[in-house]
Design a protein around this motif. Structure first.
Motif, PDB file in Angstrom:
ATOM      1  N   ILE A 291       0.837  -1.185   0.000  1.00  7.96           N
ATOM      2  CA  ILE A 291       0.000   0.000   0.000  1.00  7.96           C
ATOM      3  C   ILE A 291       0.877   1.242   0.000  1.00  7.96           C
ATOM      4  CG2 ILE A 291      -0.180   0.161   2.515  1.00  7.96           C
ATOM      5  CD1 ILE A 291      -3.094   1.008   2.146  1.00  7.96           C
ATOM      6  N   ASP A 292       0.415   2.260  -0.689  1.00  3.70           N
ATOM      7  CA  ASP A 292       1.108   3.546  -0.731  1.00  3.70           C
ATOM      8  C   ASP A 292       0.551   4.434   0.369  1.00  3.70           C
ATOM      9  OD1 ASP A 292       2.714   5.711  -1.771  1.00  3.70           O
ATOM     10  OD2 ASP A 292       0.856   6.517  -2.591  1.00  3.70           O
ATOM     11  N   VAL A 293       1.415   4.959   1.226  1.00  7.94           N
ATOM     12  CA  VAL A 293       0.968   5.734   2.378  1.00  7.94           C
ATOM     13  C   VAL A 293       0.346   7.054   1.947  1.00  7.94           C
ATOM     14  CG1 VAL A 293       1.726   6.869   4.504  1.00  7.94           C
ATOM     15  CG2 VAL A 293       2.649   4.636   3.884  1.00  7.94           C
ATOM     16  N   ALA A 294       0.880   7.687   0.930  1.00 10.52           N
ATOM     17  CA  ALA A 294       0.393   9.008   0.536  1.00 10.52           C
ATOM     18  C   ALA A 294      -1.012   8.954  -0.032  1.00 10.52           C
ATOM     19  CB  ALA A 294       1.356   9.643  -0.479  1.00 10.52           C
ATOM     20  N   THR A 295      -1.316   7.937  -0.830  1.00  7.18           N
ATOM     21  CA  THR A 295      -2.610   7.870  -1.515  1.00  7.18           C
ATOM     22  C   THR A 295      -3.489   6.727  -1.044  1.00  7.18           C
ATOM     23  OG1 THR A 295      -1.713   6.467  -3.269  1.00  7.18           O
ATOM     24  CG2 THR A 295      -1.522   8.848  -3.566  1.00  7.18           C
ATOM     25  N   ARG A 296      -2.990   5.838  -0.161  1.00  7.32           N
ATOM     26  CA  ARG A 296      -3.691   4.638   0.280  1.00  7.32           C
ATOM     27  C   ARG A 296      -4.018   3.722  -0.903  1.00  7.32           C
ATOM     28  NH1 ARG A 296      -2.495   7.595   4.110  1.00  7.32           N
ATOM     29  NH2 ARG A 296      -3.533   7.537   6.143  1.00  7.32           N
ATOM     30  N   THR A 297      -3.234   3.812  -1.962  1.00  8.45           N
ATOM     31  CA  THR A 297      -3.427   2.956  -3.125  1.00  8.45           C
ATOM     32  C   THR A 297      -2.916   1.560  -2.832  1.00  8.45           C
ATOM     33  OG1 THR A 297      -3.273   4.805  -4.672  1.00  8.45           O
ATOM     34  CG2 THR A 297      -2.810   2.612  -5.536  1.00  8.45           C
ATOM     35  N   LEU A 298      -3.748   0.567  -3.055  1.00  8.46           N
ATOM     36  CA  LEU A 298      -3.341  -0.833  -2.951  1.00  8.46           C
ATOM     37  C   LEU A 298      -2.715  -1.205  -4.288  1.00  8.46           C
ATOM     38  CD1 LEU A 298      -3.183  -3.422  -1.376  1.00  8.46           C
ATOM     39  CD2 LEU A 298      -5.556  -3.899  -1.961  1.00  8.46           C
TER      40      LEU A 298
END
Length: 689
Positions: A291-298
């Motif tokens: 997961i990307d912390v900045a965008t919450r993209t899985l």
């Protein structure tokens, strides 16, 4: 000219030195002040004579009363507040000589005039209250007056109804410390009930030589245990108890991330769903996600019977690979119909034309735990090859990667429970014979998970993606990704600083003696000297200079030096150190102007159809029962099935050609298959022919 001298400020109650005596100020008018006098009681002196006296000096000025804690009055009973208000009226008359409810212009009553001291007023007030039937001594009035001056109205209230109790009542301190030690001993042991902890408390007291300390009643000990064990999970989950005990004692911090891929987190956990492996064997699988912390993209999620180090490397490859639209997916899941900046990204990689609405993110830092899968040599080598910073957390500190922990739990509640064969988190939540349901195979379940991530997760408003200026606004991961692309110029390829500046929007400006002016802001730099008041040589732009800027970062711009090889010169806002640079709202508003985009109704319908298909299970004929004695043993078949399961999920750059099969009678429902190779973040995107 003599220096100007401001006269001192005087007020009733001040102490001054005048004509060799220390006098109190009793009354002040526009021209006259009344002070105490040893012979006549009081004396009226002109202000100008007082200020011009040689020995005049202000000796004491009473401090301002502190602001009362009025909020505490809400904890008092109404009768106590009423009594405090009654006392306040009398105390104010003692302090100022006039009752607070007196008419404007009223004179002080006898005994409260300017010539009376505070002590005499207290005696008069006590006699007045005694005549009214209240048995109150002058000392009581004085005590109330001092408490009022120190605490305000709260000091006059009866505090007995809200008197603070001891934290643990009358329980001896030795018993409290012994029980705390018993609770600490149970952090890393198996969970026990309250009876054991109470027994252990008595044992600790005896071991420490506290035989003289008598244990309270059993009910008292249970109440003490409830207070001391609050938030420790001493009688609950052992995993949660260890996590709480070994967690940080200081307030939690948070990384400040402003770009996709700046900080990403990876983890693995068992998926609470049974799947059908090879040869019909039923088993559980593990879910590994990033997961990307900045965008919450899985960015990627893979299912494996047992996660290995090579699977973690495959996850990295899927993170930097565009997700291909697959047959059967609705058109609303295309990247071209999402809020993602499809046109900008398409100019960098034509393969995104048929991609699904999942951002492609190149990690800069990956945070993981100390699982052998992630600290393996294979995974570290993959991170070094992609130039990714590898950052393990501290041991026993899962809160340091809380975003991926929360995401893995959300998959169980939002996706896994809709599937046949759902087992729940533990045996207490497991139903009867979930292995007999219509289970999905591992490749089929991977397809469903990929579709759910694109349809649901990336289009669901996330609690952690709030606008800091408008906390009521929630954003989806795709919306946040689009906003950050606009604000920080992020593109999903490994770019140098020069390439980053090239992608920013351009403007053409003159370089004046004071610098470059854009949107009423002036930017300057010593390196702009050779370009000041000169022609750039670009005839089509009338000699102006090319300036690239980030529209959401007003701190600096870049000017292309057309006269010296086309390099970039950075210029900084002149008043950057005087005013903070806000994060503009236009970054958020940009996501509502993408063309074209899928409607909310289309996305909701896609998610609903997906969950309906997932719950129904695969459409396959019923399996025939086989002789249990034939074939290998059940354990051997399970091992073989888990070994053969889960082929690689990353598409090959050059997939092998399949032999041509006989054309079906009706191919109207078949979708076009578009091969999509592995996305190489280190490849030059402008070097394609």
């Amino acid at each position: 000219m003599s220096a100007l001298k401001r006269p001192p400020a005087l007020a009733v109650g001040h102490k001054v030195r005048f004509e060799g005596q220390v006098r109190g100020v009793l009354e002040i008018t526009a021209q006259v002040v009344v002070v105490e006098d040893e012979q006549a009681g009081h004396r009226a002196v002109a202000l100008i004579d007082l200020f011009e006296a040689e020995d005049f000096e202000v000796l004491f000025q009473p401090e301002r009363m502190p602001l009362p804690a009025v909020g505490l009055l809400e904890a008092f009973p109404p009768e106590a507040v009423k009594q405090a208000l009654w006392w306040e009226g009398h105390i104010l008359e003692v302090l100022h000589g006039i009752a607070p409810d007196a008419e404007p212009g009223s004179q002080p009553r006898p005994g409260y005039g300017p010539g009376s001291s505070v002590t005499s007023r207290q005696r008069v007030k006590a006699a007045e209250l005694a005549a009214a039937g209240h048995d109150i001594a002058p000392q009581t009035v004085g005590n109330r007056r001092r408490r009022y001056q120190a605490e305000g109205l709260v000091g006059l209230a009866d505090r007995r109804p809200v008197r603070k109790r001891a934290e643990f009542g009358s329980v001896p301190e030795a018993v409290v410390e012994a029980m705390r030690k018993a609770i600490r001993e149970g952090v890393d042991t198996s969970t026990r009930n309250g009876a054991y902890l109470i027994w252990r408390t008595g044992e600790i007291l005896r071991e420490s030589g506290g035989e003289a300390v008598e244990l309270p009643a059993r009910r008292t000990l249970y109440r003490l245990l409830e207070k001391l064990s609050k938030g420790t999970h001493v009688m609950g989950s052992a995993v949660t108890r260890r996590s709480k005990a070994h967690g940080a004692s200081a307030p939690f911090g948070e990384w400040t991330v402003s770009a996709p891929g700046e900080v990403m987190q990876i983890d693995s956990t068992p998926l609470d769903v049974l799947v059908r492996l090879d040869n019909g064997v039923v088993g559980k699988v593990e879910l590994t996600g990033m997961i990307d912390v900045a965008t919450r993209t899985l960015s990627a999620a893979v299912l494996r019977p047992t996660t290995k180090s090579v699977d973690a490397s495959v996850l990295l490859a899927r993170t930097v690979t565009p997700e291909l639209m697959r047959p059967g997916w609705v058109e609303a899941l295309k990247m071209s119909r999402s809020v993602l900046p499809h046109r900008r990204l398409l100019s960098l990689d034509e393969r995104l034309e048929h991609a699904a609405a999942k951002p492609v993110i190149v990690p800069e830092m990956i945070v993981c735990d100390h699982g052998k899968v992630f600290i393996s040599r294979n995974f570290r080598a993959s991170c070094r090859f992609l130039e990714i910073d590898f950052q393990p957390t501290h041991k026993g500190a899962p809160f340091q990667k809380g975003h991926i922990e929360k995401m893995l739990g959300s998959v169980a509640t939002m996706f896994a429970q809709f599937l046949p064969g759902y087992t729940g988190r533990n045996t207490d939540q497991r139903g009867r014979h979930p292995e007999q349901e219509n289970l999905w195979s591992l490749p089929e379940l991977q397809e469903l998970l990929d579709e759910w991530i694109i349809a649901q997760w990336h289009n669901r408003p996330h609690e952690g993606l709030r606008d800091p200026d408008h906390p009521g606004r929630l954003f989806t991961p795709n919306q946040k990704y689009a906003a950050l692309v606009e604000s920080c110029g992020y593109v999903p390829v490994a770019l140098s600083g020069q390439d980053y500046v090239e992608l920013l929007p351009a403007a053409w400006r003159a370089v004046n003696s004071y610098g470059v002016r854009i949107n009423n802001r002036t930017y300057d730099s010593p390196e702009l000297g050779p370009m000041r008041l000169r022609d750039s040589g670009v005839t089509a732009k009338r000699g102006l200079w090319e300036v690239h800027r980030d529209p959401y970062d007003a701190s600096r711009v870049w000017v292309r030096d057309h006269r010296a090889g086309g390099g970039w010169v950075q210029a900084t806002w002149k008043y950057l150190n005087r005013a903070p640079v806000p994060f503009g709202d236009l970054a958020w508003d940009h996501v509502s102007h993408q063309l074209p985009k899928a409607t909310e109704e289309e996305l909701a319908q896609a998610v609903a159809d997906l969950l309906t298909r997932a719950h129904a299970g695969p459409d396959r004929p019923a399996a025939r029962k086989k002789d249990r004695k034939s074939g290998p043993a059940k354990a051997e078949r399970r091992v073989a099935a888990r070994t053969k399961a889960a082929p690689p999920t990353v598409p090959s750059p050059e997939p092998p050609r399949q032999p041509e099969a006989e054309a079906p009678e009706d191919d109207s429902d078949l979708a076009e298959v578009i091969p999509l190779g592995l996305f190489n973040p280190l490849e030059d995107p402008w070097g394609r022919s």
